[in-house]
Every structure is written in C-alpha cells, then in structure tokens.
Scaffold this motif. Structure first.
Motif, PDB file in Angstrom:
ATOM      1  N   ALA A  85     -11.375 -56.600  28.147  1.00 47.04           N
ATOM      2  CA  ALA A  85     -12.620 -56.692  27.385  1.00 47.04           C
ATOM      3  C   ALA A  85     -13.363 -55.365  27.427  1.00 47.04           C
ATOM      4  CB  ALA A  85     -13.498 -57.797  27.957  1.00 47.04           C
ATOM      5  N   ALA A  86     -13.923 -54.982  26.288  1.00 48.98           N
ATOM      6  CA  ALA A  86     -14.824 -53.826  26.235  1.00 48.98           C
ATOM      7  C   ALA A  86     -16.226 -54.340  26.522  1.00 48.98           C
ATOM      8  CB  ALA A  86     -14.762 -53.146  24.880  1.00 48.98           C
ATOM      9  N   SER A  87     -16.475 -54.631  27.790  1.00 49.94           N
ATOM     10  CA  SER A  87     -17.712 -55.276  28.209  1.00 49.94           C
ATOM     11  C   SER A  87     -18.818 -54.265  28.450  1.00 49.94           C
ATOM     12  CB  SER A  87     -17.450 -56.073  29.497  1.00 49.94           C
ATOM     13  OG  SER A  87     -18.658 -56.431  30.126  1.00 49.94           O
ATOM     14  N   ASP A  88     -20.050 -54.678  28.153  1.00 48.23           N
ATOM     15  CA  ASP A  88     -21.203 -53.825  28.438  1.00 48.23           C
ATOM     16  C   ASP A  88     -21.338 -53.536  29.929  1.00 48.23           C
ATOM     17  OD1 ASP A  88     -21.992 -53.572  25.799  1.00 48.23           O
ATOM     18  OD2 ASP A  88     -23.261 -55.358  25.853  1.00 48.23           O
ATOM     19  N   LYS A  89     -20.658 -54.314  30.765  1.00 45.62           N
ATOM     20  CA  LYS A  89     -20.730 -54.105  32.210  1.00 45.62           C
ATOM     21  C   LYS A  89     -20.185 -52.739  32.622  1.00 45.62           C
ATOM     22  CE  LYS A  89     -20.304 -59.007  33.400  1.00 45.62           C
ATOM     23  NZ  LYS A  89     -19.464 -60.036  34.076  1.00 45.62           N
ATOM     24  N   VAL A  90     -19.319 -52.152  31.799  1.00 44.65           N
ATOM     25  CA  VAL A  90     -18.739 -50.856  32.188  1.00 44.65           C
ATOM     26  C   VAL A  90     -19.808 -49.783  32.338  1.00 44.65           C
ATOM     27  CG1 VAL A  90     -16.460 -51.318  31.180  1.00 44.65           C
ATOM     28  CG2 VAL A  90     -18.219 -50.208  29.794  1.00 44.65           C
ATOM     29  N   ALA A  91     -20.885 -49.892  31.554  1.00 47.16           N
ATOM     30  CA  ALA A  91     -21.931 -48.877  31.609  1.00 47.16           C
ATOM     31  C   ALA A  91     -22.739 -48.959  32.899  1.00 47.16           C
ATOM     32  CB  ALA A  91     -22.846 -48.996  30.400  1.00 47.16           C
ATOM     33  N   GLY A  92     -22.655 -50.101  33.592  1.00 47.33           N
ATOM     34  CA  GLY A  92     -23.413 -50.280  34.825  1.00 47.33           C
ATOM     35  C   GLY A  92     -22.615 -50.050  36.084  1.00 47.33           C
ATOM     36  N   LEU A  93     -21.341 -49.704  35.942  1.00 46.20           N
ATOM     37  CA  LEU A  93     -20.479 -49.468  37.097  1.00 46.20           C
ATOM     38  C   LEU A  93     -20.302 -47.977  37.338  1.00 46.20           C
ATOM     39  CD1 LEU A  93     -17.729 -52.143  36.406  1.00 46.20           C
ATOM     40  CD2 LEU A  93     -19.443 -52.233  38.210  1.00 46.20           C
TER      41      LEU A  93
ATOM     42  N   LYS B 179      -7.377 -41.041  33.356  1.00 43.58           N
ATOM     43  CA  LYS B 179      -6.971 -42.303  32.738  1.00 43.58           C
ATOM     44  C   LYS B 179      -6.988 -43.449  33.752  1.00 43.58           C
ATOM     45  CE  LYS B 179      -4.237 -40.464  28.952  1.00 43.58           C
ATOM     46  NZ  LYS B 179      -4.607 -39.058  29.130  1.00 43.58           N
ATOM     47  N   ALA B 180      -6.569 -43.151  34.987  1.00 50.97           N
ATOM     48  CA  ALA B 180      -6.628 -44.167  36.031  1.00 50.97           C
ATOM     49  C   ALA B 180      -8.067 -44.639  36.238  1.00 50.97           C
ATOM     50  CB  ALA B 180      -6.053 -43.618  37.329  1.00 50.97           C
ATOM     51  N   ARG B 181      -9.013 -43.726  36.113  1.00 54.61           N
ATOM     52  CA  ARG B 181     -10.431 -44.089  36.260  1.00 54.61           C
ATOM     53  C   ARG B 181     -10.869 -45.057  35.167  1.00 54.61           C
ATOM     54  NH1 ARG B 181     -15.133 -41.557  34.098  1.00 54.61           N
ATOM     55  NH2 ARG B 181     -17.004 -42.174  35.253  1.00 54.61           N
ATOM     56  N   VAL B 182     -10.450 -44.814  33.935  1.00 54.40           N
ATOM     57  CA  VAL B 182     -10.830 -45.716  32.837  1.00 54.40           C
ATOM     58  C   VAL B 182     -10.257 -47.112  33.073  1.00 54.40           C
ATOM     59  CG1 VAL B 182     -10.624 -46.159  30.367  1.00 54.40           C
ATOM     60  CG2 VAL B 182     -11.051 -43.831  31.178  1.00 54.40           C
ATOM     61  N   LEU B 183      -8.981 -47.188  33.456  1.00 54.16           N
ATOM     62  CA  LEU B 183      -8.368 -48.489  33.703  1.00 54.16           C
ATOM     63  C   LEU B 183      -9.054 -49.209  34.857  1.00 54.16           C
ATOM     64  CD1 LEU B 183      -6.290 -50.682  33.311  1.00 54.16           C
ATOM     65  CD2 LEU B 183      -4.615 -49.270  34.534  1.00 54.16           C
ATOM     66  N   LEU B 184      -9.347 -48.502  35.938  1.00 53.42           N
ATOM     67  CA  LEU B 184     -10.016 -49.136  37.078  1.00 53.42           C
ATOM     68  C   LEU B 184     -11.392 -49.639  36.684  1.00 53.42           C
ATOM     69  CD1 LEU B 184     -10.174 -49.909  40.041  1.00 53.42           C
ATOM     70  CD2 LEU B 184     -10.878 -47.562  40.569  1.00 53.42           C
ATOM     71  N   LEU B 185     -12.124 -48.862  35.915  1.00 55.45           N
ATOM     72  CA  LEU B 185     -13.465 -49.280  35.499  1.00 55.45           C
ATOM     73  C   LEU B 185     -13.412 -50.543  34.649  1.00 55.45           C
ATOM     74  CD1 LEU B 185     -16.342 -46.976  34.568  1.00 55.45           C
ATOM     75  CD2 LEU B 185     -15.884 -48.930  33.118  1.00 55.45           C
TER      76      LEU B 185
ATOM     77  N   GLY C 294     -14.116 -58.195  36.457  1.00 50.56           N
ATOM     78  CA  GLY C 294     -14.151 -59.009  37.665  1.00 50.56           C
ATOM     79  C   GLY C 294     -12.856 -59.053  38.456  1.00 50.56           C
ATOM     80  N   ALA C 295     -11.963 -58.088  38.244  1.00 47.30           N
ATOM     81  CA  ALA C 295     -10.660 -58.114  38.906  1.00 47.30           C
ATOM     82  C   ALA C 295     -10.797 -57.848  40.402  1.00 47.30           C
ATOM     83  CB  ALA C 295      -9.731 -57.071  38.288  1.00 47.30           C
ATOM     84  N   ASP C 296     -10.035 -58.598  41.195  1.00 51.04           N
ATOM     85  CA  ASP C 296      -9.985 -58.351  42.627  1.00 51.04           C
ATOM     86  C   ASP C 296      -8.875 -57.353  42.939  1.00 51.04           C
ATOM     87  OD1 ASP C 296      -7.624 -59.813  42.348  1.00 51.04           O
ATOM     88  OD2 ASP C 296      -8.373 -61.578  43.410  1.00 51.04           O
ATOM     89  N   LYS C 297      -8.713 -57.016  44.217  1.00 51.63           N
ATOM     90  CA  LYS C 297      -7.737 -55.991  44.607  1.00 51.63           C
ATOM     91  C   LYS C 297      -6.323 -56.365  44.167  1.00 51.63           C
ATOM     92  CE  LYS C 297      -5.940 -52.542  47.011  1.00 51.63           C
ATOM     93  NZ  LYS C 297      -5.942 -52.629  48.472  1.00 51.63           N
ATOM     94  N   GLU C 298      -5.954 -57.626  44.308  1.00 59.18           N
ATOM     95  CA  GLU C 298      -4.603 -58.042  43.939  1.00 59.18           C
ATOM     96  C   GLU C 298      -4.358 -57.863  42.449  1.00 59.18           C
ATOM     97  OE1 GLU C 298      -1.698 -62.005  44.289  1.00 59.18           O
ATOM     98  OE2 GLU C 298      -3.756 -62.048  45.045  1.00 59.18           O
ATOM     99  N   ARG C 299      -5.335 -58.243  41.651  1.00 66.18           N
ATOM    100  CA  ARG C 299      -5.174 -58.100  40.199  1.00 66.18           C
ATOM    101  C   ARG C 299      -5.189 -56.629  39.789  1.00 66.18           C
ATOM    102  NH1 ARG C 299      -9.524 -59.711  35.649  1.00 66.18           N
ATOM    103  NH2 ARG C 299      -8.378 -58.871  33.871  1.00 66.18           N
ATOM    104  N   ILE C 300      -6.022 -55.814  40.437  1.00 70.98           N
ATOM    105  CA  ILE C 300      -6.056 -54.384  40.134  1.00 70.98           C
ATOM    106  C   ILE C 300      -4.698 -53.760  40.411  1.00 70.98           C
ATOM    107  CG2 ILE C 300      -7.005 -52.165  40.909  1.00 70.98           C
ATOM    108  CD1 ILE C 300      -9.684 -53.672  41.308  1.00 70.98           C
ATOM    109  N   THR C 301      -4.123 -54.094  41.547  1.00 70.37           N
ATOM    110  CA  THR C 301      -2.798 -53.551  41.908  1.00 70.37           C
ATOM    111  C   THR C 301      -1.754 -53.964  40.875  1.00 70.37           C
ATOM    112  OG1 THR C 301      -3.365 -53.596  44.253  1.00 70.37           O
ATOM    113  CG2 THR C 301      -1.025 -53.467  43.688  1.00 70.37           C
ATOM    114  N   ALA C 302      -1.775 -55.239  40.487  1.00 71.93           N
ATOM    115  CA  ALA C 302      -0.802 -55.745  39.514  1.00 71.93           C
ATOM    116  C   ALA C 302      -0.976 -55.072  38.163  1.00 71.93           C
ATOM    117  CB  ALA C 302      -0.936 -57.265  39.390  1.00 71.93           C
TER     118      ALA C 302
END
Length: 318
Positions: A191-199, A292-298, A304-312
């Motif tokens: 999702a291109a969520s507005d939450k990205v601007a607050g992280l 690019k890794a920064r964009v994906l992590l953000l 709302g991804a947790d560590k397991e989902r981020i790794t996957a």
C-alpha cells in the motif's frame, strides 16, 4: 514531478523547475505521428532532492487513477537525483501490468544538447509498447530501459549516468522502437499509505574505523535502519555490539555500499562479517542497493509488517 527536464533559468542564477507537463509534451517532436492519445497533468514542480514520501504517495495514487481510467501506460517526468527511489516506490505500490515509466534529463531544456525531449519520446514509446506490460516500473534514459529494482544514477553529470550494475538494461530504444528482453516484475504489491510520511528509516553507511556511535544514535530516533556495510556486508569488529543492540530494537537491513553485487551469506565468519551480522538478526538485502532497501523497508513498516514478514519480503523481492 519537476526536475531538470522541466527547468529554466532562475532569477538568481542556475535553473529551477518551471515547465508544466503540457509544455514538456509540446516540445517533443514526432509524437503526433504515433497515433496515441496523450494526456498531460502536473502533480509537483520540485527539484527531486525535495520530493518526500508524501509526494510519492500522491504520485502512486495519481498513476493508479490514470490506469483505472483506461490509460495504456503512464510516463512520469522526474528529477534524476532521486529517480531510482521513486521508480522502486512505484514498482512496489502500483500493481497490474500497465507500464509505468519514469524519465528525466541530465541537461535542462535551455542547455546545448538538452536530452529531455528525446528521453520523453523514448519513455512514451516504451509506455505504449505491448512488450513492456508486466515488467513493473521502468526508468528510460538515453535510449536505455532499466528495471526499477536495479537502476542507479552512477554519474553526477554524464548523459549516460544511469546503469543497472551487474544486470544491465532490460532493453534499448532503437530508431524509436523499444527492443525489450525484460524479466517479469516480482509479484509484490504494498500500500502507498500516508503512514510512510510519518516514519523515519535511516540509511547508515559504514566506513573504515567506524565505532558505531552514529548508528547507535540513529537507532534511538529511527523506526528502522538500512546499514550500508563494507564489501559484501561487513562492519568493523568494534562496531558489532552496537549493531546487535540496535537490531534488537528496530529492524536493521544489511546492504552493501559498493554499488554492485549481492550481500553474501556464508563466505566470511569473522566478527563483523556477513555471517556474524545475519546471525545477530539483521535482514539480508540481497542485490538491493541501500537506497532501494530503505524504500522497501519503509513501505513494509507502514504496512505494519513484523520482523518475520520483513525478512520474508526481502527474500522474495531481492
């Protein structure tokens, strides 16, 4: 979105964004003969260092609205300094097969040998090409077609600034005709969520003699961190305790500062090696460069991804 392609001389010297989308289209010869219906709209008029994630959310929404309205493809004009981040953002947030092509210019329209019209013409040809469907977001510059996952700006001013280290372009534009050998996009949509601007996701580059203090302080204010390690994903031994401490509190993705190649997994075993860091809970970035890794992590954190989902997700997308 602005950028050099839309710049004219400013009152205090240098060039500044000023031209709108319609003016850019009007400056490109040969479009009338393509038989395409081209619509133009302006969203931002910014130098690309000033574009933020809130702007990219608006851009992704605008692109999806155009596609939903029947657009065969979408071209985004953009400044070259951050074009690679915008491309991967669109690759991750705009689903479906319609081509989304980002382009820009290394020389302003008033410069000798301005490249903007040629790049825009090539980008439109690629966006209209049936062979470009399903390839995800693309960057078209200097008659080369690059995939969003791997393209980088590799020179400050050269007309041939854009490269895809280790992989090369997905195709070329020859006599105006796209010649593509593309690989289908990785099936991932966020999702291109507005939450990205607050992280806040930090990008920390490791250097010789680094003691980790900058990383420690970043870990206190960041929701996640990308660590651009030395070589194949390494840090000085003295930095390891800090890396482990920060990775215990926020997601830390291990990338390489070299600019080409994948982070390794099991070649080296000394303290601060890739094996050591991955065993301490860092996330493997694969071939993704630090930006690019920064964009994906953000985007993952905003979803709302947790560590397991981020790794996957990094295992899947890299």
């Amino acid at each position: 979105m602005g950028g050099t392609i839309a710049m004219v001389p400013g009152g205090r010297g240098g060039v500044v964004p000023a031209l709108d989308a319609g003016e850019l289209i009007a400056a490109v010869p040969g479009l009338a003969g393509l038989g395409l219906e081209i619509t133009a709209r302006g969203l931002r008029s910014l130098p690309s260092p000033s574009i933020g994630f809130g702007d990219l959310v608006a851009l992704a929404d605008a692109v999806k609205a155009e596609i939903a309205g029947g657009a065969r493809g979408v071209v985004v004009t953009h400044g070259t300094d951050t074009i690679e981040e915008t491309a991967i953002f669109l690759d991750l947030t705009v689903p479906g097969p319609a081509p989304v092509v980002v382009t820009g210019a290394m020389r302003a329209p008033t410069s000798a040998g301005a490249d903007g019209p040629a790049n825009l013409y090539a980008a439109i040809r690629v966006a209209a090409a049936e062979e470009a469907r399903g390839l995800g977001a693309l960057v078209v510059m200097s008659d080369e077609v690059h995939g969003a996952r791997f393209v980088r700006k590799g020179h400050t001013s050269s007309m041939a600034a854009f490269v895809s280290p280790g992989f090369g372009p997905l195709g070329l534009v020859v006599e105006g005709e796209p010649r593509l050998r593309g690989t289908p996009r990785v099936p991932m949509s966020l999702a291109a969520s507005d939450k990205v601007a607050g992280l806040r996701v930090g990008l920390i580059t490791v250097a010789l003699g680094d003691d980790g203090e900058i990383l420690r302080r970043a870990g206190e204010v960041c929701d996640g961190i990308v660590l651009a390690g030395l070589g194949a994903g390494h840090v000085p031994a003295d930095m390891v305790p800090v890396v482990a401490e920060v990775a215990g509190r926020v997601p830390v993705v291990l990338a390489s500062r070299t600019g080409s190649g994948s982070v390794l997994r099991q070649t080296y075993g000394y303290p601060g090696s890739e094996r050591d860091l991955l065993d301490r809970g860092l996330v493997h970035a694969g071939f993704l460069d630090p930006a690019k890794a920064r964009v994906l992590l953000l985007l993952l954190l905003a979803d709302g991804a947790d560590k397991e989902r981020i790794t996957a997700a990094f295992e899947h997308y890299r």
